[in-house]
Design an enzyme around this catalytic site. Structure first.
Site, PDB file in Angstrom:
ATOM      1  N   GLU A 192       0.891  -1.164   0.000  1.00 59.28           N
ATOM      2  CA  GLU A 192       0.000   0.000   0.000  1.00 59.28           C
ATOM      3  C   GLU A 192       0.926   1.209   0.000  1.00 59.28           C
ATOM      4  OE1 GLU A 192      -1.301   3.118   1.243  1.00 59.28           O
ATOM      5  OE2 GLU A 192      -2.059   2.238   3.115  1.00 59.28           O
TER       6      GLU A 192
ATOM      7  N   CYS B 129      -2.295   8.655   3.174  1.00 54.51           N
ATOM      8  CA  CYS B 129      -2.098   8.302   1.752  1.00 54.51           C
ATOM      9  C   CYS B 129      -3.348   8.583   0.929  1.00 54.51           C
ATOM     10  CB  CYS B 129      -1.759   6.826   1.618  1.00 54.51           C
ATOM     11  SG  CYS B 129      -0.304   6.372   2.529  1.00 54.51           S
TER      12      CYS B 129
HETATM   13  C1  SIN Z   1      -3.417   5.613   4.841  1.00 54.01           C
HETATM   14  O1  SIN Z   1      -3.051   6.740   4.909  1.00 54.01           O
HETATM   15  O2  SIN Z   1      -2.774   4.833   4.157  1.00 54.01           O
HETATM   16  C2  SIN Z   1      -4.576   5.042   5.607  1.00 54.01           C
HETATM   17  C3  SIN Z   1      -5.783   5.865   5.676  1.00 54.01           C
HETATM   18  C4  SIN Z   1      -6.945   5.148   6.284  1.00 54.01           C
HETATM   19  O3  SIN Z   1      -6.924   3.925   6.432  1.00 54.01           O
HETATM   20  O4  SIN Z   1      -7.933   5.806   6.598  1.00 54.01           O
END
Ligand code: SIN
Length: 492
Positions: free
Chosen positions: A259, A293
């Site tokens: 991810e 992200c």
């Molecule tokens: C992430 O920033 O990768 C995760 C965000 C989320 O799970 O809400």
């Protein structure tokens, strides 16, 4: 300076957790900093390859019996762990804020969100079904089993110091895998508090191991990737590190889930509910001060409403209370480190040099500390600006304008990554056609906050592959085996 006042002081740990033992001894130690006060809050062992090999051996030995536990037994441990996280949510939230800098309400929200993965996978564990197949040969029958892949190396980031571990570990432990977790050196305390709760939930020795590394991170990562005893790596972090781990894992042909970075477009059509779209853009863009992200990175607003949208957003953002995350009235905390601030400044400067207009100046809040930064809003940002291609990972909101759906889809897809995206419109045809055309793993329509243990989280293109959460997430930790039985008599 605020320091967490905990109900359970023992949740603050000072050593790694390997084979059911807390390990404090090491030849070197690293410091953990509160990014808000810039003070040292912990000194932890900087473990080397020999420690990570101990953790891999412990996970490997434990796997030989853990894989044969019943899914129902694993569900019981997972459910207990969920309850323990909820019972300790305030303490865990404070620890998380202390090391990460996000506001306490966000941190407690992360703990609840992270815990929900244990609840979800307690429910999924007994539901890993196979299939019965009639092969071409009429005297054969075949059936499939889903089996745990083996020991998993889980390499986790600092922006969600708890939830990114639980999202991986919950699926792995539900599937019957054992794990070696490596939290980010900037935020290891939440991971260690979680390890204590894993122990209290009753998981067998060696099922969950946690190694600590700062300076030794590259060797520790390499050892996890190259060990033949580790059968899977799951990583959340940057695309560049993802590519490195993929190369390092190739010699042992591991199963992988990545991810990686995103560059989320947030698209607002002129028929959208303006106030709602602004509120949701704020929620998405400034969650964790832009350090997720799936934060909106590029905000595309149809040209007729750009000015209204930007001014309304600026009015609302001016009301943020930025401060130490542990202060009661803080709505937004600080950035993780100075490097993160430099990236925001670089993207801001570049966009302005290329013609962007400043709606909200923002910038460093030195009086609060070196890592405080107030949000910036820009309009008239040209497609040539760096921020249209690179993730800022900070509180810079660049607003681009567009005329047609075709035009905005081509801007949105003009990037090598594809994690999250957002579409705001009241027209169901626009929602459908634009969502289907966007090259991202997740599209969120008319809401800025969509993540949930029930949905499959993951990307396309250089945002990686694999899915976390949902009915699909457990498959990332399982392999399908087919068993064929031949020589059966003719059908009666
Ligand atoms: C992430 O920033 O990768 C995760 C965000 C989320 O799970 O809400």
């Amino acid at each position: 300076m605020p320091r967490p006042i905990l109900q359970r002081e023992e949740l603050i740990r000072d050593g790694a957790y390997i084979n059911g033992q807390w390990i404090r001894e090491a030849s070197e130690y690293f410091e953990v900093i509160d990014p808000a006060s810039n003070e040292v809050i912990a000194k932890l062992p900087d473990q080397n390859v020999s420690a990570v090999n101990d953790a891999i051996d412990a996970a490997y030995d434990s796997f030989q019996s853990y894989k044969n536990t019943t899914p129902r037994q694993r569900a019981t441990w997972l459910r207990k762990l969920h309850s323990l996280m909820i019972e300790n949510a305030q303490d865990l939230g404070q620890i998380l804020t202390w090391e990460n800098g996000k506001a306490l309400s966000d941190a407690v929200g992360e703990i609840r969100y992270g815990a929900s993965y244990f609840e979800w996978y307690a429910e999924e564990a007994p539901r890993a079904y196979g299939a019965v197949i009639q092969p071409g040969n009429s005297s054969n029958r075949a059936f499939t089993l889903k089996q745990p892949v083996g020991v998993c190396g889980l390499i986790c980031p600092w922006n969600f110091p708890s939830a990114m571990i639980t999202r991986k570990a919950a699926a792995a432990l539900a599937a019957g895998c054992t794990v070696v977790v490596r939290p980010d050196a900037q935020t290891p305390l939440s991971a260690l508090a979680l390890a204590l709760l894993v122990e209290e939930a009753g998981f067998p020795k060696g099922a969950f191991n946690l190694v600590l590394a700062d300076k030794h991170t590259p060797e520790v990562g390499l050892a996890l990737c190259e060990s033949p005893k580790v059968r899977k790596i799951s990583f959340t972090g940057s695309t560049n590190i993802g590519k490195l781990l993929m190369r390092q894992s190739s010699s042992t042909m591991k199963k992988l889930s990545f991810e990686l970075g995103g560059n989320a477009p947030f698209i607002v059509f002129e028929d959208a509910d303006l106030e709602h779209a602004v509120d949701q853009a704020i929620a998405s863009k400034f969650r964790g001060l832009g350090q997720t992200c799936v934060c909106a990175n590029r905000v595309y607003v149809q040209d007729s409403i750009v000015e209204k949208f930007a001014n309304l957003m600026a009015d609302k953002v001016r009301k943020f209370v930025i401060g130490h995350g542990l202060n009661e009235d803080t709505t937004h905390g600080c950035m993780i480190n100075s490097k993160a601030i430099l990236k925001v400044e670089e993207h801001k400067r570049d966009a302005i040099e290329k013609g962007a207009k400043v709606v909200l100046e923002g910038g460093p809040l030195k009086e609060l500390g070196p890592h405080f930064y107030s949000p910036v809003i820009l309009t008239d940002v040209p497609q040539s600006a760096k921020v249209s291609k690179e993730e800022t990972f900070g509180p810079l909101c660049p607003i681009f304008s567009f005329k047609t759906a075709e035009e905005v889809v081509s801007y949105a897809n003009d990037t090598n990554v594809g994690l999250g995206s957002y579409v705001f419109s009241r027209d169901i045809n626009t929602i459908y056609t634009v969502s289907e055309a966007l090259e991202t793993g997740m599209v969120s329509c008319n809401t800025g906050l969509f993540t949930d243990s029930a949905i499959p989280f993951g990307g396309v293109k250089e945002s990686g592959f694999g899915r976390e959460g949902s009915l699909y997430g457990i498959d990332d930790y399982m392999v399908i085996k087919v068993i064929t039985i031949g020589g059966l008599p003719k059908k009666i």
